[in-house]
Design an enzyme around this catalytic site. Structure first.
Site, PDB file in Angstrom:
ATOM      1  N   PHE A   1       0.853  -1.186   0.000  1.00 33.31           N
ATOM      2  CA  PHE A   1       0.000   0.000   0.000  1.00 33.31           C
ATOM      3  C   PHE A   1       0.886   1.231   0.000  1.00 33.31           C
ATOM      4  O   PHE A   1       2.077   1.164   0.308  1.00 33.31           O
ATOM      5  CB  PHE A   1      -0.898  -0.013   1.251  1.00 33.31           C
TER       6      PHE A   1
ATOM      7  N   ARG B   1      -0.968   9.357  -0.229  1.00 34.65           N
ATOM      8  CA  ARG B   1      -2.117   9.845  -0.985  1.00 34.65           C
ATOM      9  C   ARG B   1      -2.064  11.335  -1.300  1.00 34.65           C
ATOM     10  O   ARG B   1      -2.473  11.762  -2.376  1.00 34.65           O
ATOM     11  CB  ARG B   1      -3.401   9.541  -0.211  1.00 34.65           C
TER      12      ARG B   1
ATOM     13  N   ASP C   1     -22.695  14.128  11.921  1.00 34.56           N
ATOM     14  CA  ASP C   1     -23.683  14.468  12.957  1.00 34.56           C
ATOM     15  C   ASP C   1     -23.073  14.468  14.365  1.00 34.56           C
ATOM     16  O   ASP C   1     -23.367  15.354  15.169  1.00 34.56           O
ATOM     17  CB  ASP C   1     -24.855  13.472  12.924  1.00 34.56           C
TER      18      ASP C   1
ATOM     19  N   GLN D   1      -8.348  14.566   3.506  1.00 31.10           N
ATOM     20  CA  GLN D   1      -7.650  13.726   2.526  1.00 31.10           C
ATOM     21  C   GLN D   1      -8.466  13.593   1.238  1.00 31.10           C
ATOM     22  O   GLN D   1      -9.654  13.300   1.283  1.00 31.10           O
ATOM     23  CB  GLN D   1      -7.411  12.337   3.105  1.00 31.10           C
TER      24      GLN D   1
ATOM     25  N   LEU E   1     -15.061   5.270  -5.091  1.00 31.68           N
ATOM     26  CA  LEU E   1     -13.682   4.938  -4.754  1.00 31.68           C
ATOM     27  C   LEU E   1     -13.142   3.772  -5.593  1.00 31.68           C
ATOM     28  O   LEU E   1     -13.798   2.753  -5.736  1.00 31.68           O
ATOM     29  CB  LEU E   1     -13.624   4.561  -3.266  1.00 31.68           C
TER      30      LEU E   1
ATOM     31  N   ARG F   1      -3.338  10.631   6.251  1.00 33.62           N
ATOM     32  CA  ARG F   1      -3.493   9.246   6.687  1.00 33.62           C
ATOM     33  C   ARG F   1      -2.941   8.284   5.641  1.00 33.62           C
ATOM     34  O   ARG F   1      -3.116   8.492   4.439  1.00 33.62           O
ATOM     35  CB  ARG F   1      -4.977   8.938   6.898  1.00 33.62           C
TER      36      ARG F   1
ATOM     37  N   HIS G   1      -8.628  11.274  -1.990  1.00 36.36           N
ATOM     38  CA  HIS G   1      -8.124  10.006  -2.526  1.00 36.36           C
ATOM     39  C   HIS G   1      -7.767  10.231  -3.992  1.00 36.36           C
ATOM     40  O   HIS G   1      -8.562  10.814  -4.730  1.00 36.36           O
ATOM     41  CB  HIS G   1      -9.189   8.916  -2.402  1.00 36.36           C
TER      42      HIS G   1
ATOM     43  N   HIS H   1     -12.016  12.108   0.571  1.00 32.04           N
ATOM     44  CA  HIS H   1     -12.094  10.709   0.974  1.00 32.04           C
ATOM     45  C   HIS H   1     -12.115  10.524   2.487  1.00 32.04           C
ATOM     46  O   HIS H   1     -12.809   9.645   2.990  1.00 32.04           O
ATOM     47  CB  HIS H   1     -10.899   9.951   0.392  1.00 32.04           C
TER      48      HIS H   1
ATOM     49  N   GLU I   1      -6.826   1.961  -3.307  1.00 28.20           N
ATOM     50  CA  GLU I   1      -5.383   2.032  -3.444  1.00 28.20           C
ATOM     51  C   GLU I   1      -4.808   0.640  -3.714  1.00 28.20           C
ATOM     52  O   GLU I   1      -3.738   0.495  -4.296  1.00 28.20           O
ATOM     53  CB  GLU I   1      -4.813   2.588  -2.134  1.00 28.20           C
TER      54      GLU I   1
END
Lengths: 557, 323
Positions: free
Chosen positions: A113, A272, A207, A226, A238, A372, A228, A337, A241
């Site tokens: 990743f 990312r 919320d 972020q 999406l 992240r 993506h 994302h 990755e």
């Protein structure tokens, strides 16, 4: 009026894990959720969950990769704890019944990743979130607890300096209800829908973050959003990755594998934020395809590998874009994302309000800092969901009964009643769409000071108009128009915090990329943004980042 | 990438039990490109025409299972169904709530019956204290064991199969396609220690009520193929529990009958299927039938191609020779 020891709001992975921990601690637990647990946005996570269990890998490397990925804004003590918990957490989920993909020897399969030094991402084809959600739901199903399903959280009750419960709207019966609790855990997910171009579910409307903010909870690092790199062009659905982890290539309109210009060592598997900036730059400089996008190519991987490891992606592309990734490139562009920021917590999920806890994407511990890494968010939900549930149970054990009154729910009913009684006013969906256009257009991957100021003006104007929001639907049962209004109000508050934080932070770090301050500024900005709700909008202050072993360095991939 | 828009006529079921006596259909005509998902169109109606239109939706990418509904009478996910082919086939798009679940409002149904039947199969790993899980490690799985998880983990519990299933509608004892596909998922899981118990118990608990119409497999948006999983369960259930039920005996007798003559021997089929009590109960019906069709009382002659039938049986199950 209802009462429980621990009330968990949100039934995704973080919420369910928190509930399980509190149940195991012998508390009376209730879950409140606007969705059936299996419909939670956790199930949309595709690529995998990180755990440094490979022989060549180590927990220290996972820690370092996460610290570096965070652009040194992650709290290193929290990251160390987080990465140490990774292995046991994944094994626990396997024991609960999660069906993971396997290596030929029968052990858990791992894939590479972005931003990770070794193949560290354990997966279940390209539906890892769904697999974990099923496994946890099945395990939780053997326990006894109260479920309030399809209830919208509307406020957190804070009295005498501590959280005493919540008010929620029971959609089915059309009533506002007070639920008293000694401890409340907010695991309500992100507010990705402040953007229109987002991979998030329609229901990711923040919320819980907004209710906590209104109740006086401190939000942390909300400007770090972020994007993506690879979302399907039109729908922003999406494309994991994992597609690049399996060997997928990014190519621009003139056929170049352009990542060599931005991340010469790891190319497509850079972090990312780096890949998203690269794609936007290619398109802006005229090297995209007509209409403005790039290609993600999988064709060279072969039909068998694509269809077995990227089964959902194949379906998505065929159904939603009308293209076959086995024979055609996938048109992609970055889309919102993930929210690195959220309700500020410590490692135990505790917020600045006693009795109020948060976990998952709604929370900010912070382990992701300014950016992240893929595979770390599923892990976060489980590690910190469990922590928050355990801490909430301990707090409940030593706390007296909550003081909630019927007036708590009546106040909320009156607020919404005013929306329903207006003869004319603003439609919530129209305000939502206008807000999304502002955020898409002005608060994206690259941030321009003039655009941010304009965005703040627009969001504040929309908040003004929201004062006259009108619920047109008059039905009592399942009034979705009322839910629209509640959600839109929540998102407008959070959009303001995101933009205010982005204006104040005059540096570029991780996902926050200011064109007028292109460099990271450790001397002035190595600190968390803290936002408290004030009468004139968010009140910003700053808090130090926790360090243990890793000195800040320039990030090169 | 932009495709030309087309006019799309929607007829949408509307019903609020608190104030409507009967449901009505509202008509909306929208101009949309043919690849537009039905969900996108419905959300456009909510934004531009009628914010009171009520439906469940969340992920819009066929992974949360919220937006199952009837689209031109088929149980489908609204997010996964494009308007172009629907208009081409039907000239319009009729949107209705799923079947077999009471309507809460408009397209929102009460899924409690669906979840209740799901819970009946005890959808969680059952462990055995004598065989503890490995400490600090995953349970190993062979590639063959992994292969059996090819379809069922894709289930998103949307309920489309449940809505499409006539056995669900007819018989509350039938667990339904999703629940049985889920049962299969636990039966083939090497971590589960109640495989035999599950298979023996599901026989009287509704396994044989499946009509084998395959409408569930047609409806499933994730290719779980519930009817094939039910077929697998039936084979495994007979292997585990023998011919203990009318359903399993009927299947077995059917197979034997055809193998012998290539045509059904009705009298024998009834005798082989039913136990003594059920057989007694079927006597009046049998007499009625025999009056109308006396030939059923006779033993049928083997059909012309019986040798070929026997060859097929042999090819399918070479070890059955001589049994």
């Amino acid at each position: 009026m209802h009462r429980h020891d621990v009330v968990v709001v949100g039934a995704g992975l973080a919420g369910q894990r928190a509930a399980l921990a509190a149940i195991e601690a012998k508390r009376d637990v209730a879950i409140v959720s606007k969705l059936h647990p299996l419909r939670s946005h956790s199930g949309a996570a595709q690529g995998g969950i990180n755990a440094a269990v490979g022989k060549e890998d180590s927990v220290d490397t996972h820690i370092y990769d996460t610290v570096k990925g965070s652009d040194y804004l992650g709290d290193q003590d929290a990251i160390e704890f987080f990465c140490r918990e990774a292995g046991p957490t994944v094994i626990e989920m396997e024991h609960f019944g999660t069906i993971f993909s396997r290596a030929p020897d029968g052990s858990l399969a791992r894939r590479p990743f972005g931003g990770a030094a070794f193949p560290r991402t354990i997966y279940a084809a390209d539906r890892t979130g769904l697999a974990l959600l099923q496994g946890l739901y099945e395990r939780l199903g053997t326990e006894s607890f109260t479920m309030y399903e399809e209830w919208d959280l509307t406020s957190v009750v804070v009295r005498e300096g501590r959280c005493q419960g919540i008010v929620a709207f029971d959609r089915r019966h059309g009533e506002f209800e007070t639920i008293g609790a000694k401890s409340v855990v907010l695991a309500t997910g992100p507010c990705g829908r402040v953007y229109g171009r987002t991979t998030n579910s329609h229901t990711s409307t923040g919320d819980g973050i907004a209710a906590a903010y209104r109740a006086g909870a401190a939000l942390k690092d909300m400007e770090f959003v972020q994007f993506h790199p690879t979302a399907l062009l039109e729908s922003s659905i999406l494309i994991t990755e994992g597609a690049r982890g399996e060997g997928g290539l990014l190519k621009n309109g003139i056929g170049e594998r352009f990542m060599s210009r931005y991340a010469p060592h790891v190319l497509e598997l850079a972090s990312r934020d780096v890949v998203s900036r690269a794609i936007i730059t290619e398109v802006r400089e005229g090297r995209g395809f007509p209409g403005g996008y790039v290609h993600l190519e999988l064709m060279h991987l072969g039909k068998e590998r694509i269809e077995s490891r990227l089964q959902e992606i194949c379906d998505f592309c065929r159904t939603f874009a009308g293209i076959d990734p086995v024979t055609q490139p996938i048109p992609v562009m970055p889309a919102q994302h993930y929210m690195m920021g959220g309700i500020g917590t410590n490692i135990r999920g505790e917020t600045n309000i006693p009795g109020l806890f948060a976990a998952g994407e709604a929370a900010c511990v912070s382990i992701h800092g300014a950016n992240r890494l893929g595979g770390n968010s599923l892990l976060e939900t489980l590690v910190f969901g469990k922590q928050a549930g355990t801490a909430a149970a301990e707090h409940a054990e030593k706390t007296v009964d909550p003081q909630v009154v019927a007036a708590d729910a009546e106040g909320e009913a009156a607020r919404v009643g005013a929306m329903a009684s207006r003869k004319d006013g603003e439609e919530p969906q129209h305000l939502r769409i206008a807000m999304q256009a502002t955020m898409d257009g002005l608060v994206g991957v690259f941030r321009v000071p003039g655009e941010l100021t304009q965005a703040l003006g627009e969001v504040r104007a929309l908040r003004g108009r929201y004062g006259r929001v009108r619920v047109i639907d008059t039905a009592k049962s399942y009034n979705l128009n009322l839910t629209d209004a509640l959600e839109t109000g929540n998102m407008l508050e959070l959009a303001e915090v995101i933009v205010a934080g982005a204006i104040a932070r005059t540096e570029s770090r991780g996902a926050h990329s200011r064109v007028d301050f292109p460099k990271r500024d450790d001397a002035n900005w190595m600190k968390h943004t803290i936002a408290l709700s004030g009468p004139d909008g968010p009140k910003l202050s700053y808090a130090p980042v926790a360090y243990t072993r890793w000195e800040p360095k320039e990030r090169v991939y | 990438m932009a495709a030309a828009s087309m006019p799309a006529k929607f007829e949408v079921y509307r019903f609020d039990p608190s104030k409507d006596q009967v449901p009505r259909y509202d008509t909306f005509t929208l101009d949309l490109p043919p690849h537009t998902p039905v969900l996108t169109a419905l959300l456009k109606i909510r934004t531009e025409n009628d914010p009171s239109l009520t439906l469940r939706y969340s992920c819009r990418s066929a992974i949360c299972g919220s937006c199952a509904m009837l689209i031109n009478s088929k149980s489908r996910l609204a997010c996964q169904t494009q308007i172009g082919p629907e208009i081409a086939a039907h000239g319009k798009i009729v949107i209705e709530p799923m079947r077999s679940q009471p309507v809460v409002r408009d397209l929102v149904v009460d899924q409690k019956p669906f979840w209740d039947r799901y819970r009946r199969i005890e959808p969680h790993l059952k462990l055995d204290a004598r065989e503890p899980m490995p400490v600090g490690k995953e349970n190993p799985m062979t590639p063959e064991q992994v292969e059996r998880f090819k379809e069922t983990p894709r289930c998103i519990a949307c309920g489309a199969c449940y809505s499409a299933c006539p056995a669900v509608e007819a018989d509350p004892a039938f667990p339904g396609p999703m629940a049985l596909a889920k049962l299969y998922r636990f039966v083939v899981d090497p971590r589960d220690k109640a495989q035999k118990d599950r298979l023996v118990r599901i026989q009287p608990d509704g396994l044989w009520l499946c009509l084998r119409c395959h409408l569930c497999t047609e409806a499933c948006p994730k290719d779980v193929r519930p009817s094939e999983r039910i077929r697998d369960l039936k084979e495994m259930a007979i292997a585990a529990g023998g011919l203990s039920e009318n359903g399993s005996r009927h299947a077995h007798a059917f197979k034997e009958n055809i193998g012998e003559a290539g045509v059904l021997n009705e009298m024998k089929l009834v005798r082989q299927t039913y136990g003594p009590m059920d057989l007694l109960k079927s006597v009046p019906q049998g007499i009625k039938l025999a009056r109308k069709k006396p030939e059923i009382l006779k033993r049928p002659h083997p059909i012309e191609g019986i040798d070929e039938v026997k060859a097929i049986y042999k090819a399918l199950d070479p070890e059955a020779e001589g049994k």
